[in-house]
Design a protein around this motif. Structure first.
Motif, PDB file in Angstrom:
ATOM      1  N   HIS A  95      88.049  34.692  -0.140  1.00  0.00           N
ATOM      2  CA  HIS A  95      88.709  35.981  -0.352  1.00  0.00           C
ATOM      3  C   HIS A  95      88.104  36.735  -1.524  1.00  0.00           C
ATOM      4  N   GLY A  96      87.020  36.203  -2.064  1.00  0.00           N
ATOM      5  CA  GLY A  96      86.319  36.873  -3.163  1.00  0.00           C
ATOM      6  C   GLY A  96      86.908  36.534  -4.518  1.00  0.00           C
ATOM      7  N   ASP A  97      86.120  36.802  -5.537  1.00  0.00           N
ATOM      8  CA  ASP A  97      86.518  36.482  -6.912  1.00  0.00           C
ATOM      9  C   ASP A  97      87.797  37.198  -7.329  1.00  0.00           C
ATOM     10  N   ALA A  98      88.004  38.398  -6.831  1.00  0.00           N
ATOM     11  CA  ALA A  98      89.180  39.177  -7.226  1.00  0.00           C
ATOM     12  C   ALA A  98      90.489  38.519  -6.785  1.00  0.00           C
ATOM     13  N   GLU A  99      90.415  37.675  -5.775  1.00  0.00           N
ATOM     14  CA  GLU A  99      91.620  37.026  -5.249  1.00  0.00           C
ATOM     15  C   GLU A  99      91.707  35.540  -5.623  1.00  0.00           C
ATOM     16  N   GLU A 100      90.891  35.099  -6.570  1.00  0.00           N
ATOM     17  CA  GLU A 100      90.890  33.672  -6.908  1.00  0.00           C
ATOM     18  C   GLU A 100      92.237  33.193  -7.430  1.00  0.00           C
ATOM     19  N   THR A 101      92.874  33.971  -8.297  1.00  0.00           N
ATOM     20  CA  THR A 101      94.181  33.559  -8.831  1.00  0.00           C
ATOM     21  C   THR A 101      95.192  33.426  -7.702  1.00  0.00           C
ATOM     22  N   TRP A 102      95.246  34.427  -6.823  1.00  0.00           N
ATOM     23  CA  TRP A 102      96.161  34.359  -5.675  1.00  0.00           C
ATOM     24  C   TRP A 102      95.870  33.114  -4.832  1.00  0.00           C
ATOM     25  N   ALA A 103      94.600  32.857  -4.551  1.00  0.00           N
ATOM     26  CA  ALA A 103      94.228  31.728  -3.705  1.00  0.00           C
ATOM     27  C   ALA A 103      94.565  30.395  -4.373  1.00  0.00           C
ATOM     28  N   ARG A 104      94.350  30.289  -5.671  1.00  0.00           N
ATOM     29  CA  ARG A 104      94.710  29.059  -6.392  1.00  0.00           C
ATOM     30  C   ARG A 104      96.222  28.846  -6.392  1.00  0.00           C
ATOM     31  N   HIS A 105      96.972  29.921  -6.605  1.00  0.00           N
ATOM     32  CA  HIS A 105      98.429  29.805  -6.563  1.00  0.00           C
ATOM     33  C   HIS A 105      98.881  29.333  -5.177  1.00  0.00           C
ATOM     34  N   ARG A 106      98.297  29.925  -4.160  1.00  0.00           N
ATOM     35  CA  ARG A 106      98.672  29.538  -2.799  1.00  0.00           C
ATOM     36  C   ARG A 106      98.352  28.074  -2.541  1.00  0.00           C
ATOM     37  N   ALA A 107      97.163  27.634  -2.949  1.00  0.00           N
ATOM     38  CA  ALA A 107      96.780  26.233  -2.736  1.00  0.00           C
ATOM     39  C   ALA A 107      97.737  25.291  -3.453  1.00  0.00           C
ATOM     40  N   GLU A 108      98.106  25.641  -4.662  1.00  0.00           N
ATOM     41  CA  GLU A 108      99.025  24.789  -5.408  1.00  0.00           C
ATOM     42  C   GLU A 108     100.375  24.690  -4.708  1.00  0.00           C
ATOM     43  N   LEU A 109     100.872  25.796  -4.200  1.00  0.00           N
ATOM     44  CA  LEU A 109     102.148  25.779  -3.489  1.00  0.00           C
ATOM     45  C   LEU A 109     102.055  24.974  -2.195  1.00  0.00           C
ATOM     46  N   ILE A 110     100.970  25.161  -1.448  1.00  0.00           N
ATOM     47  CA  ILE A 110     100.815  24.429  -0.182  1.00  0.00           C
ATOM     48  C   ILE A 110     100.722  22.927  -0.421  1.00  0.00           C
ATOM     49  N   LEU A 111      99.994  22.538  -1.436  1.00  0.00           N
ATOM     50  CA  LEU A 111      99.777  21.115  -1.682  1.00  0.00           C
ATOM     51  C   LEU A 111     100.941  20.438  -2.395  1.00  0.00           C
ATOM     52  N   ARG A 112     101.742  21.196  -3.131  1.00  0.00           N
ATOM     53  CA  ARG A 112     102.726  20.556  -4.003  1.00  0.00           C
ATOM     54  C   ARG A 112     104.189  20.939  -3.776  1.00  0.00           C
ATOM     55  N   ARG A 160      91.669  20.061   3.047  1.00  0.00           N
ATOM     56  CA  ARG A 160      92.748  19.748   2.097  1.00  0.00           C
ATOM     57  C   ARG A 160      92.170  19.100   0.835  1.00  0.00           C
ATOM     58  N   GLY A 161      91.249  18.153   1.018  1.00  0.00           N
ATOM     59  CA  GLY A 161      90.596  17.517  -0.123  1.00  0.00           C
ATOM     60  C   GLY A 161      89.830  18.521  -0.967  1.00  0.00           C
ATOM     61  N   ALA A 162      89.205  19.486  -0.306  1.00  0.00           N
ATOM     62  CA  ALA A 162      88.470  20.526  -1.028  1.00  0.00           C
ATOM     63  C   ALA A 162      89.409  21.343  -1.907  1.00  0.00           C
ATOM     64  N   HIS A 163      90.585  21.644  -1.392  1.00  0.00           N
ATOM     65  CA  HIS A 163      91.557  22.392  -2.184  1.00  0.00           C
ATOM     66  C   HIS A 163      92.047  21.579  -3.383  1.00  0.00           C
ATOM     67  N   GLU A 164      92.288  20.303  -3.166  1.00  0.00           N
ATOM     68  CA  GLU A 164      92.692  19.425  -4.285  1.00  0.00           C
ATOM     69  C   GLU A 164      91.609  19.419  -5.362  1.00  0.00           C
ATOM     70  N   LEU A 165      90.363  19.254  -4.950  1.00  0.00           N
ATOM     71  CA  LEU A 165      89.246  19.240  -5.897  1.00  0.00           C
ATOM     72  C   LEU A 165      89.152  20.575  -6.627  1.00  0.00           C
ATOM     73  N   TRP A 166      89.278  21.661  -5.893  1.00  0.00           N
ATOM     74  CA  TRP A 166      89.174  23.008  -6.453  1.00  0.00           C
ATOM     75  C   TRP A 166      90.231  23.261  -7.523  1.00  0.00           C
ATOM     76  N   LEU A 167      91.452  22.777  -7.279  1.00  0.00           N
ATOM     77  CA  LEU A 167      92.514  22.968  -8.270  1.00  0.00           C
ATOM     78  C   LEU A 167      92.243  22.191  -9.555  1.00  0.00           C
ATOM     79  N   SER A 168      91.534  21.080  -9.434  1.00  0.00           N
ATOM     80  CA  SER A 168      91.268  20.258 -10.623  1.00  0.00           C
ATOM     81  C   SER A 168      89.935  20.588 -11.292  1.00  0.00           C
ATOM     82  N   GLN A 169      89.064  21.310 -10.604  1.00  0.00           N
ATOM     83  CA  GLN A 169      87.729  21.639 -11.123  1.00  0.00           C
ATOM     84  C   GLN A 169      87.550  23.148 -11.159  1.00  0.00           C
ATOM     85  N   THR A 170      88.026  23.775 -12.205  1.00  0.00           N
ATOM     86  CA  THR A 170      88.003  25.237 -12.252  1.00  0.00           C
ATOM     87  C   THR A 170      86.588  25.816 -12.317  1.00  0.00           C
ATOM     88  N   GLY A 171      85.588  24.995 -12.624  1.00  0.00           N
ATOM     89  CA  GLY A 171      84.217  25.493 -12.674  1.00  0.00           C
ATOM     90  C   GLY A 171      83.547  25.592 -11.324  1.00  0.00           C
TER      91      GLY A 171
END
Length: 194
Positions: A95-112, A160-171
């Protein structure tokens, strides 16, 4: 959070506002009235976009699955099906860099967040079905065959694993995480499949 500008009157903006509140205040503790107030709209406006507060997490799902299916089927004939699935997932979820915060929030909610996980199962089933359909078409096998089902389940697990990794590896970007997980989780059945 209080409204500090013009009212948010599109589904994506309302979803982003809601997700931020869910993560800050807790999903169960956040009401539709809280979301509406923070977004500067009425609860009635919220319900024009979403039947329930958990639905905000899935605001982009229909568009993502459409991009995903199109990207898989656009893969050249003879392409490695596992890589085609990885490429399609990366394309659909970018969704592009501009939507990274939204996408991270969504991933956290979906996974947790247990309150959104029932719907997550429904969405995952759509992705699995799309993968199985693609694999079956490319391999000339039944969609319900073991290879198609195995690759479909493995693809969703890798995402799903990619999202878990992404949430823990902000770089890392989500795409980098997708390709890393797909490489690590390649099913033996996909080896040599074109």
């Amino acid at each position: 959070m209080t409204s500090s500008g013009p009212a948010l009157t599109n589904a994506h903006a309302l979803a982003a506002c809601a997700q931020e509140l869910f993560l800050r205040d807790g999903f169960e503790q956040t009401t539709v009235a809280d979301i509406a107030r923070a977004a500067g709209v009425s609860s009635r406006t919220f319900f024009r976009y979403f039947p329930a507060k958990a639905d905000v997490v899935w605001v982009e799902s229909d568009a993502e699955i459409a991009v995903f299916r199109e990207a898989m089927h656009a893969a050249p004939e003879g392409a490695d099906v596992w890589r085609a699935v990885a490429d399609a997932i990366a394309a659909a979820l970018d969704h592009g860099d501009a939507e990274e915060t939204w996408a991270r929030h969504r991933a956290e909610l979906i996974l947790r967040e247990p309150s959104v996980q029932a719907q997550a199962a429904v969405i995952c089933a759509q992705w699995q079905s799309s993968i199985a359909e693609f694999v079956a078409a490319r391999m000339g096998i039944e969609q319900s065959s073991a290879p198609a089902v195995a690759i479909a389940y493995a693809g969703v697990a890798a995402s799903r694993g990619a999202h878990e990794l992404w949430l823990s590896q902000t770089g890392l970007s989500l795409s980098e995480c997708v390709f890393r997980m797909f490489e690590l989780m390649r099913p033996a059945i996909s080896t040599g499949i074109g």
